[in-house]
Every structure is written in C-alpha cells, then in structure tokens.
Write an enzyme that holds these catalytic residues in place. Structure first.
Site, PDB file in Angstrom:
ATOM      1  N   THR A 102       0.844  -1.190   0.000  1.00 41.90           N
ATOM      2  CA  THR A 102       0.000   0.000   0.000  1.00 41.90           C
ATOM      3  C   THR A 102       0.877   1.237   0.000  1.00 41.90           C
ATOM      4  O   THR A 102       1.913   1.278   0.662  1.00 41.90           O
ATOM      5  CB  THR A 102      -0.951   0.028   1.216  1.00 41.90           C
ATOM      6  OG1 THR A 102      -1.622   1.295   1.220  1.00 41.90           O
ATOM      7  CG2 THR A 102      -0.234  -0.161   2.534  1.00 41.90           C
TER       8      THR A 102
ATOM      9  N   GLU B 102      -4.852  -2.780   4.788  1.00 42.59           N
ATOM     10  CA  GLU B 102      -4.429  -3.375   6.063  1.00 42.59           C
ATOM     11  C   GLU B 102      -5.565  -4.084   6.797  1.00 42.59           C
ATOM     12  O   GLU B 102      -5.336  -4.785   7.771  1.00 42.59           O
ATOM     13  CB  GLU B 102      -3.868  -2.292   6.992  1.00 42.59           C
ATOM     14  CG  GLU B 102      -2.507  -1.739   6.586  1.00 42.59           C
ATOM     15  CD  GLU B 102      -2.613  -0.539   5.666  1.00 42.59           C
ATOM     16  OE1 GLU B 102      -3.646  -0.409   4.967  1.00 42.59           O
ATOM     17  OE2 GLU B 102      -1.674   0.273   5.644  1.00 42.59           O
TER      18      GLU B 102
ATOM     19  N   LYS C 171      -6.203  10.620  -2.559  1.00 46.18           N
ATOM     20  CA  LYS C 171      -6.775   9.439  -3.205  1.00 46.18           C
ATOM     21  C   LYS C 171      -7.583   9.867  -4.421  1.00 46.18           C
ATOM     22  O   LYS C 171      -8.597  10.531  -4.298  1.00 46.18           O
ATOM     23  CB  LYS C 171      -7.639   8.657  -2.239  1.00 46.18           C
ATOM     24  CG  LYS C 171      -7.709   7.204  -2.652  1.00 46.18           C
ATOM     25  CD  LYS C 171      -8.258   6.332  -1.579  1.00 46.18           C
ATOM     26  CE  LYS C 171      -7.766   4.928  -1.721  1.00 46.18           C
ATOM     27  NZ  LYS C 171      -8.551   3.987  -0.946  1.00 46.18           N
TER      28      LYS C 171
ATOM     29  N   TRP D 298      -3.733   5.878  -4.702  1.00 46.60           N
ATOM     30  CA  TRP D 298      -3.018   6.881  -3.914  1.00 46.60           C
ATOM     31  C   TRP D 298      -2.020   7.680  -4.720  1.00 46.60           C
ATOM     32  O   TRP D 298      -1.331   7.154  -5.570  1.00 46.60           O
ATOM     33  CB  TRP D 298      -2.256   6.200  -2.776  1.00 46.60           C
ATOM     34  CG  TRP D 298      -3.137   5.581  -1.740  1.00 46.60           C
ATOM     35  CD1 TRP D 298      -3.287   4.242  -1.498  1.00 46.60           C
ATOM     36  CD2 TRP D 298      -3.972   6.259  -0.794  1.00 46.60           C
ATOM     37  NE1 TRP D 298      -4.172   4.068  -0.460  1.00 46.60           N
ATOM     38  CE2 TRP D 298      -4.604   5.276  -0.007  1.00 46.60           C
ATOM     39  CE3 TRP D 298      -4.242   7.610  -0.538  1.00 46.60           C
ATOM     40  CZ2 TRP D 298      -5.496   5.586   1.015  1.00 46.60           C
ATOM     41  CZ3 TRP D 298      -5.135   7.919   0.481  1.00 46.60           C
ATOM     42  CH2 TRP D 298      -5.751   6.921   1.233  1.00 46.60           C
TER      43      TRP D 298
HETATM   44  P1  AMP Z   1      -6.452   1.464   0.645  1.00 47.63           P
HETATM   45  O1  AMP Z   1      -5.554   0.849   1.640  1.00 47.63           O
HETATM   46  O2  AMP Z   1      -5.755   1.923  -0.570  1.00 47.63           O
HETATM   47  O3  AMP Z   1      -7.596   0.590   0.349  1.00 47.63           O
HETATM   48  O4  AMP Z   1      -7.043   2.782   1.289  1.00 47.63           O
HETATM   49  C1  AMP Z   1      -7.680   2.815   2.524  1.00 47.63           C
HETATM   50  C2  AMP Z   1      -8.063   4.224   2.840  1.00 47.63           C
HETATM   51  O5  AMP Z   1      -8.994   4.712   1.877  1.00 47.63           O
HETATM   52  C3  AMP Z   1      -8.743   4.446   4.166  1.00 47.63           C
HETATM   53  O6  AMP Z   1      -7.839   4.512   5.238  1.00 47.63           O
HETATM   54  C4  AMP Z   1      -9.460   5.768   3.927  1.00 47.63           C
HETATM   55  O7  AMP Z   1      -8.566   6.854   4.037  1.00 47.63           O
HETATM   56  C5  AMP Z   1      -9.870   5.641   2.467  1.00 47.63           C
HETATM   57  N1  AMP Z   1     -11.245   5.118   2.374  1.00 47.63           N
HETATM   58  C6  AMP Z   1     -11.631   3.850   2.144  1.00 47.63           C
HETATM   59  N2  AMP Z   1     -12.975   3.755   2.097  1.00 47.63           N
HETATM   60  C7  AMP Z   1     -13.463   4.999   2.325  1.00 47.63           C
HETATM   61  C8  AMP Z   1     -14.772   5.560   2.423  1.00 47.63           C
HETATM   62  N3  AMP Z   1     -15.876   4.831   2.250  1.00 47.63           N
HETATM   63  N4  AMP Z   1     -14.867   6.889   2.679  1.00 47.63           N
HETATM   64  C9  AMP Z   1     -13.771   7.649   2.840  1.00 47.63           C
HETATM   65  N5  AMP Z   1     -12.517   7.178   2.758  1.00 47.63           N
HETATM   66  C10 AMP Z   1     -12.354   5.870   2.501  1.00 47.63           C
END
Ligand code: AMP
Length: 544
Positions: free
Chosen positions: A188, A333, A442, A447
């Site tokens: 990630t 994670e 994002k 990212w």
């Molecule tokens: P990833 O590890 O790339 O899947 O990203 C996870 C992160 O995405 C989380 O810690 C949040 O910052 C963001 N995220 C995931 N789902 C949501 C959601 N429904 N609303 C807002 N942010 C989200």
C-alpha cells in the site's frame, strides 16, 4: 490448571477449500471475463478449479517452495483468479502488484518482496523488460496468454501461462498446513514513505470472507451474479474472488475495462445483481446512462468504498434504479472490510431523513472488527456522533506489522492499528470518516503521494516551498493541487513547474493546477497547515 479442550475437529482454514467447495457444489456456476471488445471467456467453477490445480502442480514442478513470493501484474480476469488459488493453495504467497504505479515504485516493490516468479499481462512486457535487470530474485516470467499470443520479448525464458499449465493434469490434492501461513500480499502507498507490504494469511482471508458474505455485510448468495470493479491487485478486489466461490455466486470480470458503456453492457447481458467499486466507476456509469437513458434492471446492490460515496450517488442509485448502495470503509491493512452501512431495525425505524443521514456514513462495525476513536492525548472518545478523533481498528483480519518491517512497532499497547483516518462513531454504532491525518491523496481509488510530488516540485530552481493537497474533483473524487512559493526575487510560472514534473512522476499524479502564492499557512509547530489549504481550495477545481 489447564482448561478443558474442546472435542471438535481441528481443520485449518485453507484458501484452497473455498474453490474446491465451489467446484463440488456450484461447479456449473459461471466465471465470465471480458477479454477484449465483444469477446468474453466463459467457464465455470469446476473448470477453474481444475486449472488452478494444474497451475499448482506446475508451480511445484518449477521448484516453488512454501513462502516463496509470486508476483502478478494482472487485470481482473479468470487467469488472475486461478493464480489467487494456485499460488496460495501450495503455501506460496500471491503478491498482487498494482501495475498503475510509477516504474520506480514497481521496481521497489518487486525487489522488496524478492518475488521469485512474475505472472504478467502482455501489456506489461515492455515495462518488465526495462525492470528485469534490477530484479535478480526473479527466476522466471509467465505471460498471461496463449502461446500464439506471446509477444516478442527479451524477458529471459518467458513462457505463456497456457504452456506452463498445459503440461500438467488436473488431479491434485491441495496440501493442508498451518492456517496462519502467509497466503498473499499487497503493498500500500496509503502512507508516507516507501510502499509497505501487507501480508495476509489463510486464516485471515477465510475469516474475512465469511464475515463479509454475511447479510449484515455484503449479503451474498448463490443467486447473485457479482461484478467486482475494484481491482484484484488492490486489496484482492475487496475479497470478492474469495467470497464468490464460498457462496457459489457467478463472477463477472471486466478485464482491464472500466468505462461506462462496458459496465452497462456487462451488467445487462450478464444479469449482474451485485457490483462493487470506487465512486469514480459509478460516475462513469452514470454519464453513460445519462447519454443513453439505460436502466439497471438486474442490479440489486452496489458496494461503494475506497473514497466517500456522495449522497447524490446513493440517492440516484436508489431512486432512479432501485439499487441499494452499501457504503463501506476499509483499508488494504484490514483485508479490507472494516464497516458497512447496512441498516439495523433501530435505524430503519427512524424518520426517512434521519435514517438517510445515518446510512450515508461509512457504516457499522461487523463482527470481528473493533473500532475506537481517540483524542490527541490518546484518550478514548465517546460514541456520540459528534466527537471526532483518530480511528483505530483491531481484529483477526487486521495487519499487525508490515512485511520486512516486523520489528517496527505498528500497533498501540493494546493491539490497535492506527488507520490514519479521523472519524466519529454515533450511538447507533455507525462510523463516519471526517478527515485524514495521512498526507496522501486518493484519486479514482488510487493513492498519490503528496510528499513525492512536493519533493520534485521543490527541485525546481525557482521554487522555495511546495505543498500538494487533495481537492474535490467531480469525476476523480480528489485531484492534486500544487501550491508553491517562489524563491525570493524570482517568479515562477505554473507551466514551467508542470514541465519540470514531467517524467519525474507518473502522468496521473500530475497536479491539475498550480497556485503561486507569497507564503504558506503554518501550524503552531511550524509545519505547512494542509488543513487550512484544503479548506481554502476545497472547490478550486470546480469553481474554475
Ligand atoms: P487502501 O488501503 O488503498 O484501500 O485505502 C484505505 C483508505 O482509503 C482508508 O484509510 C481511507 O482513508 C480511504 N477510504 C476507504 N474507504 C473509504 C470511504 N468509504 N470513505 C472515505 N474514505 C475511505
């Protein structure tokens, strides 16, 4: 005094058992892949399991040992699905690599994981030819195609996937081993610094699939036709490649395609009942429906996560198409399921407006996941829907360390994982993300590292300070905005900075706009106040 042991059978939770269950009890249920314009590959769970077994044997014949990392650079398709099972099933580790990352990051990730074999789509052959000399651990390359489709390549000893598995019979007894054995990994970039590897286990994967399938979460069954529009290389497409065989649902895979017309065509012709993806995917679908007046008759539920689902999107799905949106929050994670916005009887009994205000939140904790929010001093905050604080999670499918960084403390003293998100939790148990403390952006579900872009911007000879923030964008949810302060006595043009960034960062990381100002707002500790900048420029890209 030793406790009395239960007298129940001790069967380790094995990923291979998910596919074998599907092959036996839902053997004729289809897996459909869009392989090109107008071309679909169709087969079923029985066929798929047979090919996954042939793959497992082929890997063993290559000398793959338990614990070896096997990388994939692949789209959502049936061969990638087979790799999910063939690799993990023999105790090796499936390492799904995000092919949209910048070359340097892909090199870093493959080197860090020390992948032994790489399975890649023909599209990525030129990229890998460039990186291969820097990847001494890689002992072989397999291109996800038939032999006649093999591109000319300088990759040493490259073979087609079909040739690899073609030489092996489909009979194979999956080994049974400790359920805590590593099964797959995913890096990630959702934190600052180098990408970090999350290492899942058979146990975490199977428990997570069981929990996610429940009615209180995704609510999937053998009657569903599921189209995951999240990528299989990003948190395992939100675990749907594990959940679907577990419940016998039909699987519809869109290959590398994510445009509105393709989505709509697949939903309609394959009678998709359940689809999942980041908000950007649904924005593209809506654009297509606006243009064509199409409907979504088969669709019952859409899972939206990765970024916040806008209210207008939830309303439109429900009111125009009769589709229930399940908002979810999770992270690489957390496997990724953390919370889902399914209603409870208490919430359903509320007046419509109050109910909607709750169900637009990211969702409520599922059995297996604990949530807490804390203030700056680390004190736990009440679940009153008002108090906002750092969000922590804990549970059997949450990471406790990153791969190769096992010695770096990640959790707090009580075993909680810091998410980098800021949230409230209401008395009904629903969590709402209110901000993010991690300094990343994002965009369309992927990212962008603000620090990387800032460092490159600051290497411009006329730039003294640079700050990159994520601002609202109607299609991509967030896009980077670069704010710079010129060196004393110099002027700087936005175009010259963008030109400077070209080739230094990947194209989709390019800031959408550059703002030049005399100074940047600072926090009490002298850091750039991104919060102030985000407030000030929130609608900058919309207003222009
Ligand atoms: P990833 O590890 O790339 O899947 O990203 C996870 C992160 O995405 C989380 O810690 C949040 O910052 C963001 N995220 C995931 N789902 C949501 C959601 N429904 N609303 C807002 N942010 C989200």
């Amino acid at each position: 005094m030793s406790a009395l042991q239960g007298l129940m059978q001790d069967h380790p939770l094995m990923i291979s058992s998910l596919l074998e269950y599907a092959a036996r009890y839902h053997g004729d249920r289809e897996i459909v892949t869009l392989t090109g314009p107008g071309r679909r590959h169709r087969y079923n769970y029985a066929d798929s399991a047979a090919r996954a077994r042939r793959l497992a044997k082929a890997l063993q014949a290559l000398g793959v040992e338990p614990g070896d990392r096997i990388a994939t650079l692949a789209w959502n398709n049936y061969r990638h699905f087979e790799l999910f099972y063939g690799v993990s099933g023999i105790g090796a580790v499936l390492h799904t690599v995000n092919p949209r990352l910048f070359e340097d990051q892909i090199r870093y990730i493959l080197r860090h994981a020390e992948d032994r074999f790489v399975f890649l789509e023909p599209d990525f052959v030129p990229l890998m030819e460039k990186l291969a000399p820097d990847l001494p651990a890689v002992k072989g390359w397999f291109v996800l195609c038939e032999e006649p489709e093999m591109p000319d390549t300088a990759l040493p000893g490259a073979q087609s996937y079909e040739t690899l598995i073609g030489g092996h019979a489909p009979e194979f007894d999956w080994p049974v081993f400790d359920e805590n054995t590593a099964s797959s990994m995913c890096y990630t970039s959702g934190t600052t610094g180098d990408p970090k590897g999350v290492l899942y286990s058979h146990r975490s994967t199977v428990l997570h699939a069981l929990a996610s399938a429940q009615n209180s979460a995704f609510g999937l069954s053998a009657e569903d036709a599921v189209m995951p529009m999240a990528n299989m290389y990003h948190a395992s497409a939100w675990a749907l490649p594990y959940i679907c065989p577990m419940v016998g649902a039909k699987l519809v895979l869109s290959g590398r395609h994510a445009d509105g017309p393709t989505l709509h065509d697949l939903i309609t012709t394959e009678q998709v009942t359940f689809a999942s993806g980041v908000p950007t995917v649904w924005t593209m679908l809506f654009q297509h429906l606006d243009a064509t007046g199409g409907t979504l008759d088969s669709l019952n539920k859409v899972l939206i996560g990765g970024s916040a689902a806008p209210q207008s999107m939830i309303d439109r799905f429900r009111d125009r198409y009769g589709v229930q949106v399940l908002h979810i929050w999770g992270m690489t994670e957390t496997s990724p399921l953390g919370v889902v916005s399914t209603p409870t009887p208490r919430v359903n009994a509320l007046p419509r407006q109050d109910r909607d205000a709750i169900l637009i939140k990211q969702g409520r904790a599922q059995y297996g996941i604990e949530l807490k929010i804390t203030d700056e001093a680390g004190n736990e905050l009440p679940h009153d829907g008002q108090s906002s604080g750092a969000l922590w999670v804990r549970g059997p499918w949450v990471a406790r360390a990153y791969y190769g960084r096992e010695d770096e403390p990640l959790l707090d003293a009580d075993g909680w994982f810091p998410t980098g998100d800021v949230a409230t939790i209401d008395p009904y148990g629903y969590m709402k993300i209110t901000d993010r403390t991690k300094d990343v952006i994002k965009s369309g579900g992927e990212w962008i590292s603000s620090v990387d872009v800032e460092n490159h911007a600051m290497s411009h000879p006329d730039v003294q300070m640079a700050a990159v923030i994520g601002v609202y964008h109607p299609k991509w949810e967030e896009r980077p905005l670069l704010v710079v302060v010129p060196r004393p006595g110099r002027t700087v043009e936005p175009e010259s900075i963008l030109k400077h960034l070209e080739g230094r960062i990947t194209r989709w990381w390019m800031p959408d706009a550059v703002v030049v100002r005399d100074s940047l707002p600072l926090t009490a500790t002298g850091k750039v106040s991104k919060l102030t900048l985000r407030d000030e420029y929130r609608d900058y890209l919309v207003d222009r």
